[in-house]
Motif scaffolding. Sequence first.
Motif, mmCIF file in Angstrom:
data_model
loop_
_atom_site.group_PDB
_atom_site.id
_atom_site.type_symbol
_atom_site.label_atom_id
_atom_site.label_comp_id
_atom_site.label_asym_id
_atom_site.label_seq_id
_atom_site.Cartn_x
_atom_site.Cartn_y
_atom_site.Cartn_z
ATOM 1 N N UNK A 16 0.833 -1.209 0.000
ATOM 2 C CA UNK A 16 0.000 0.000 0.000
ATOM 3 C C UNK A 16 0.863 1.253 0.000
ATOM 4 N N UNK A 17 1.934 1.225 0.746
ATOM 5 C CA UNK A 17 2.854 2.370 0.768
ATOM 6 C C UNK A 17 3.413 2.603 -0.639
ATOM 7 N N UNK A 18 3.878 1.533 -1.268
ATOM 8 C CA UNK A 18 4.452 1.627 -2.612
ATOM 9 C C UNK A 18 3.422 2.115 -3.622
ATOM 10 N N UNK A 19 2.204 1.593 -3.541
ATOM 11 C CA UNK A 19 1.150 2.005 -4.468
ATOM 12 C C UNK A 19 0.763 3.460 -4.298
ATOM 13 N N UNK A 20 0.681 3.910 -3.067
ATOM 14 C CA UNK A 20 0.335 5.304 -2.799
ATOM 15 C C UNK A 20 1.461 6.223 -3.254
ATOM 16 N N UNK A 21 2.684 5.820 -3.006
ATOM 17 C CA UNK A 21 3.844 6.592 -3.465
ATOM 18 C C UNK A 21 3.828 6.709 -4.993
ATOM 19 N N UNK A 30 -2.925 1.506 6.781
ATOM 20 C CA UNK A 30 -1.779 2.093 7.485
ATOM 21 C C UNK A 30 -0.656 2.453 6.511
ATOM 22 N N UNK A 31 -0.376 1.583 5.559
ATOM 23 C CA UNK A 31 0.647 1.874 4.549
ATOM 24 C C UNK A 31 0.268 3.062 3.686
ATOM 25 N N UNK A 32 -0.991 3.146 3.324
ATOM 26 C CA UNK A 32 -1.521 4.267 2.549
ATOM 27 C C UNK A 32 -1.314 5.582 3.310
ATOM 28 N N UNK A 33 -1.737 5.600 4.581
ATOM 29 C CA UNK A 33 -1.613 6.820 5.387
ATOM 30 C C UNK A 33 -0.153 7.220 5.607
ATOM 31 N N UNK A 34 0.711 6.244 5.802
ATOM 32 C CA UNK A 34 2.127 6.540 6.026
ATOM 33 C C UNK A 34 2.745 7.186 4.782
ATOM 34 N N UNK A 35 2.401 6.688 3.609
ATOM 35 C CA UNK A 35 2.929 7.284 2.369
ATOM 36 C C UNK A 35 2.452 8.726 2.221
ATOM 37 N N UNK A 36 1.181 8.977 2.526
ATOM 38 C CA UNK A 36 0.678 10.354 2.462
ATOM 39 C C UNK A 36 1.445 11.238 3.442
ATOM 40 N N UNK A 37 1.607 10.756 4.665
ATOM 41 C CA UNK A 37 2.310 11.531 5.691
ATOM 42 C C UNK A 37 3.753 11.819 5.268
ATOM 43 N N UNK A 38 4.430 10.816 4.741
ATOM 44 C CA UNK A 38 5.823 10.989 4.327
ATOM 45 C C UNK A 38 5.979 11.984 3.174
ATOM 46 N N UNK A 39 4.888 12.238 2.469
ATOM 47 C CA UNK A 39 4.917 13.186 1.348
ATOM 48 C C UNK A 39 4.131 14.467 1.665
ATOM 49 N N UNK A 40 3.867 14.670 2.945
ATOM 50 C CA UNK A 40 3.184 15.877 3.429
ATOM 51 C C UNK A 40 1.842 16.126 2.744
ATOM 52 N N UNK A 41 1.085 15.046 2.567
ATOM 53 C CA UNK A 41 -0.247 15.154 1.981
ATOM 54 C C UNK A 41 -1.265 14.846 3.070
ATOM 55 N N UNK A 42 -2.203 15.752 3.268
ATOM 56 C CA UNK A 42 -3.238 15.573 4.283
ATOM 57 C C UNK A 42 -4.298 14.593 3.802
ATOM 58 N N UNK A 43 -4.920 13.933 4.759
ATOM 59 C CA UNK A 43 -6.005 12.995 4.473
ATOM 60 C C UNK A 43 -7.156 13.308 5.399
#
Length: 185
Positions: free
Chosen positions: A44-49, A75-88
């Motif tokens: 999920x992290x990779x896909x969101x990135x 959780x992976x989705x949210x972490x990728x957003x957070x790491x790229x400073x994107x709000x959810x």
Amino acid sequence: MTTMQDSDIELLKKISLEVPLVFVDSYPEGIDTDYVVTDNFKGAYTGTKYLIEQGAKNICYFGGTSLPVLEDRFSGFLKALKDHNINFSDDMYFSEVHTNEFVMKKVILSKKIDGMFIVSNNGIMEILRILNKLNIAIPKDIKMIGFDEPLFSTEMQGDIEVVDIIKESLPYIQQSRFEMGKKAC
């Protein structure tokens, strides 16, 4: 695997005392047994990135968190957003089971959604149906990524138009239930 009832879990606990159990692609909480799953968080992290690298900034999540594997994906989705400073925000979250088409259409249009992370083929089919009604093109208008087996499997052979669109336009974080099953054996 769908969400399990407490009575199902209790029955599986009893069975697991006498028969070895191995779950494939998902696992119920509360049962001490083996399982073979994809690294759902990493996928999920990779896909969101990937969506972010394609230019998506307003990304919605479609798929729920009713199972541990889905919680890991979220959780992976949210972490990728957070790491790229994107709000959810909560209105960018849709559960497959409880999705209201009217609300989805409103959010897609009003929030200027430009990316979608979808956790299953059922979700992908639902989203494609709605986007088609709205005349929204994939990937031109909205970037999407699926997390499942590709939709051009035998279950989809009857709908050639959808299969062609998906083959050419929809990237996947691919998991192979067949390969997981082989590892479980």
